[in-house]
Enzyme design. Structure first.
Site, short mmCIF file in Angstrom:
data_model
loop_
_atom_site.label_atom_id
_atom_site.label_comp_id
_atom_site.label_asym_id
_atom_site.label_seq_id
_atom_site.Cartn_x
_atom_site.Cartn_y
_atom_site.Cartn_z
CG ASN A 1 25.10 -32.39 -9.22
OD1 ASN A 1 25.29 -31.40 -9.92
ND2 ASN A 1 25.91 -33.44 -9.22
CG ASP B 1 29.30 -33.07 -9.97
OD1 ASP B 1 28.83 -31.91 -9.90
OD2 ASP B 1 28.61 -34.09 -10.11
N GLY C 1 28.52 -33.04 -5.24
CA GLY C 1 28.23 -32.28 -6.46
C GLY C 1 27.15 -31.24 -6.39
CG ASP D 1 25.62 -27.48 -9.00
OD1 ASP D 1 24.39 -27.33 -8.91
OD2 ASP D 1 26.15 -28.26 -9.83
CG HIS E 1 39.38 -20.50 10.99
ND1 HIS E 1 38.52 -20.36 12.06
CD2 HIS E 1 38.68 -21.21 10.06
CE1 HIS E 1 37.37 -20.96 11.80
NE2 HIS E 1 37.45 -21.48 10.60
NE ARG F 1 26.86 -19.19 10.88
CZ ARG F 1 27.85 -20.03 11.10
NH1 ARG F 1 28.95 -19.96 10.39
NH2 ARG F 1 27.75 -20.95 12.04
CG ASP G 1 32.60 -20.15 11.37
OD1 ASP G 1 31.76 -20.98 11.74
OD2 ASP G 1 33.83 -20.33 11.46
CD GLU H 1 29.22 -21.03 14.79
OE1 GLU H 1 29.09 -22.24 14.98
OE2 GLU H 1 30.30 -20.51 14.48
CG HIS I 1 26.48 -26.42 9.26
ND1 HIS I 1 25.82 -25.29 9.69
CD2 HIS I 1 27.81 -26.19 9.46
CE1 HIS I 1 26.70 -24.41 10.13
NE2 HIS I 1 27.91 -24.93 10.02
CG ASP I 2 28.15 -26.53 13.15
OD1 ASP I 2 28.98 -27.26 12.57
OD2 ASP I 2 28.22 -25.29 13.13
NE ARG J 1 28.17 -30.93 8.56
CZ ARG J 1 29.40 -30.48 8.84
NH1 ARG J 1 30.39 -30.80 8.03
NH2 ARG J 1 29.62 -29.73 9.91
#
Length: 726
Positions: free
Chosen positions: A266, A272, A311, A313, A386, A464, A466, A497, A563-564, A624
């Site tokens: 942050n 934020d 927050g 960034d 989507h 990248r 998705d 991906e 992250h997955d 995460r």
């Protein structure tokens, strides 16, 4: 006298280069078949059954009970890709040439999978659980294997331009070939056995020039010498010298780092609260929950995955560029930063607008410029399948129904509807918060491709993509996207991906690389955990590297955690968030990361893994959790920094070529470099294991040391050694 002496030295130098094989003559001559009694194998000539030798024609049929408009065949024989079937008087038919073996398959009808194949295909040999509550059909193909050679110059797995060399390969069953030569219009080249696994092996040769050639293969088999030709009418294979799938060369030399922006750092607390203003919960008419804004070190809540904001960034990333540079990072992959309704950002509201919670476009421009000054490129996350329910086009559809000009941007099944009702319209995996875009609609296609180009024009270096498999017209859409991108930004990097081994996406018409979970998680993580021994792992690596062109391998987006997924240290038994990692887990992390940094392609680290962080995906996506910058395992951090130094100091480790050496118990070993000048040896068991070395002297450079080895070496337990030929 000096001139003569200099000319003589130059001549001797050139002769030495030619003799060493580093320079090859571009002389081209008419290619002729040799005299003698060589039995030919025509590998692309179909017999009376319309299939190449060794393959069997298999016909699949589907007879629907009611009218349907499209049917495709998808199975393990084509990586579950789409093979359109033809309507013949009400029965949909497709014939495929297959090697003998066992295959699973399904029919894909009007955009939906048949759930239970046992109800529609009585010709199948068996039915098995598909893992999603349905059943796949099974086909057993019988036939004689014989000597089967596989080679297709149009497929990068067999012919590619990698590291500015022409690489030609063929596949064959194991232990049937004693030697192989590529006989070409510009010379004859000895081939080498590069890869192997239980049912096959790959033979390889590289030509250091890229020019038009004709060629065939001359093999010595266990039964004598044979010629491998194209067809009896056109016996020679041809390559026109045009590189239609150029390698993005900066990738192979790169070190990647993935940033999840809200949880990285942050740098500007003033923005934020902006994250709360557009959260999905304010739009979703079926949910009474509200998003929360937390302090950087607040505990995880049940909303942590998607609606608990911390927050992070753009200015926070800018503050850490020097840290990333010290880590050796040259490529940053950013999770979505465009206006969206969640902490993960995959429910985009506007593909052309930066989310203000991350800062301004001026902040983003400064970040890209400062990164480029440090030799760091940045790729962004693009979501074409989507949108979010707060997307301006979807809100207009929800408000006006068929009167909306965007009605055909989505797949609405019932109107009026409440926002968030996944039964009223199609959504990603049925989720009402992620309405599916109609990418076959020219307006949607123009909007999305325009967005991708907009941000590449802005200064990003790649993209990248998705969930590409979910698009209703994936091949068409991504072929058009690639064409548009490469025309304006030929050096841009395009990553899809795709989680599984799936070569069809990287044939030169869609992506440069896939997110290689199939390498990082399916093979390397399992090996580092000790699930498999060296022999089994080398076989899996053989299948993997045989499936892709060497240009694709060089551009590999190679990762283990993201992250997955759970964090890699957690997957290796290190514990969960807040725990103290076990020493053996740390050692296995070092083993795994060293392999990732010494294999072809770009190693990619998920933020914080280099600091020894823990986190289990099943616990509200604790992987995460924000990086606590006052917490670090210095041993792990220094290890990652040293790996970056190793890659930069040894050019062979950033080349496109890998060649197997041996395996024994927990040990596997492979060569790197075009002259096999580097040997990497890993041992995934705690006990030391000795293996023989290739001829010559080998100097250990990793871990640091000046030891010289000959004939044999003892590989310490849970260790990776890197040796250089002296």
């Amino acid at each position: 006298m000096r001139r003569r002496f200099g000319a003589l030295l130059l001549l001797m130098f050139m002769l030495n280069i030619i003799a060493s094989g580093c320079l090859q003559s571009p002389t081209t001559q008419e290619l002729k078949l040799p005299s003698g009694n060589y039995p030919p194998i025509y590998i692309n000539e179909k017999s009376q059954n319309m299939c190449p030798p060794g393959k069997v024609p298999v016909t699949f049929r589907y007879q629907p009970e009611e009218n349907v408009t499209s049917v495709s065949l998808r199975g393990s024989f084509n990586d579950w890709g789409e093979l359109p079937m033809k309507n013949e008087n009400g029965t949909w038919v497709r014939t495929v040439c297959l090697n003998p073996g066992r295959y699973e398959y399904k029919f894909f009808v009007d955009g939906e999978w048949i759930k239970d194949m046992s109800a529609v295909d009585p010709t199948a040999d068996a039915y098995v659980d598909d893992g999603f509550g349905g059943k796949n059909a099974v086909k057993i193909v019988k036939g004689e294997q014989g000597l089967i050679i596989e080679h297709d110059p149009k497929n990068p797995a067999y012919l590619s331009i990698a590291d500015n060399r022409t690489v030609i390969r063929f596949k064959v069953q194991p232990n049937q070939i004693q030697s192989a030569f590529l006989v070409a219009s510009n010379g004859e080249y000895k081939m080498e056995r590069q890869l192997w696994w239980g049912s096959g092996e790959v033979w390889r040769v590289e030509i250091q020039e890229v020019s038009p050639i004709e060629y065939y293969f001359k093999l010595t088999t266990n039964n004598g010498e044979v010629l491998v030709l194209n067809t009896s009418k056109n016996p020679f294979f041809t390559f026109d010298g045009i590189n239609r799938f150029p390698q993005v060369e900066w990738v192979s030399k790169g070190i990647g780092y993935q940033i999840f922006p809200d949880r990285f750092n942050n740098g500007d607390p003033s923005n934020d609260a902006l994250a709360l203003q557009t959260d999905e919960f304010w739009f979703n008419e079926l949910i009474n929950e509200r998003p929360i804004l937390s302090n950087w070190s607040d505990p995880i809540s049940p909303l942590h995955c998607c609606h608990q904001y911390f927050g992070g960034d753009i200015k926070g990333i800018l503050e850490k560029l020097d840290y990333l540079q010290e880590l050796g990072v040259t490529v940053i992959y950013l999770n979505p930063i465009f206006l969206a309704g969640s902490a993960h950002g995959y429910d985009v509201y506007d593909h052309y607008r930066l989310d203000p919670q991350f800062g301004s476009e001026e902040d983003l421009k400064i970040l890209i410029e400062e990164a480029h000054k440090r030799g760091i490129r940045i790729i962004f996350d693009f979501v074409p399948n989507h949108s979010g329910i707060g997307h301006w086009a979807f809100l207009d559809v929800a408000s006006r129904g068929k009167k909306s000009p965007y009605w055909n941007w989505y797949f609405v099944q019932r109107w009026p509807f409440k926002l968030g009702d996944g039964k009223a319209y199609l959504g990603w995996w049925g989720l009402g918060s992620l309405p599916k875009l109609n990418t076959a609609n020219p307006e949607v296609k123009e909007y999305l491709i325009g967005a991708a180009l907009h941000w590449l024009d802005f200064g990003f270096d790649g993209i990248r993509i998705d969930a590409p498999q979910e698009l209703i017209n994936a091949e068409e859409f991504f072929s058009e996207l690639r064409k548009a991108i490469k025309e304006k930004h030929p050096d841009a990097y395009i990553v899809g991906e795709i989680w599984e081994l799936s070569p069809r996406w990287v044939q030169g018409n869609m992506f440069d690389s896939l997110m290689n979970y199939a390498l990082g998680r399916d093979i390397l993580l399992a090996y580092a955990r000790g699930d498999w021994n060296g022999e089994r792992t080398l076989e899996l690596l053989g299948r993997y590297y045989a499936s892709y062109g060497e240009n694709v391998i060089a551009m590999g987006f190679n990762l283990v955690s993201s992250h997955d997924t759970s964090r890699v240290l957690t997957d290796l038994g290190g514990g969960n968030l807040g725990d103290t990692p076990k020493p053996e887990a740390i050692q296995r992390l070092k083993l795994l990361s060293t392999l990732l940094y010494t294999l072809p392609g770009m190693p990619v680290t998920f933020q914080g893994d280099e600091r020894g962080l823990l986190g289990d995906k099943e616990h509200f996506d604790s992987h995460r959790y924000p990086i606590q910058w006052d917490t670090v395992n210095e041993d792990v951090l220094n290890h990652y920094k040293s790996l970056a130094d190793l890659r930069k100091s040894v050019p062979a480790l950033t080349s496109s070529k890998i060649k197997f050496y041996t395996s024994k118990e927990g040990v596997l070993a492979f060569f790197r470099g075009h002259d096999d000048e580097v040997l990497v040896i890993a041992n995934n068991v705690p006990k030391d294991t000795s293996i023989p070395l290739p001829p010559g002297k080998w100097k250990q450079i990793w871990p640091e040391g000046e030891k010289i080895f000959e004939k044999e070496i003892t590989v310490p337990g849970l260790e990776v050694l890197v040796l250089v030929k002296t």
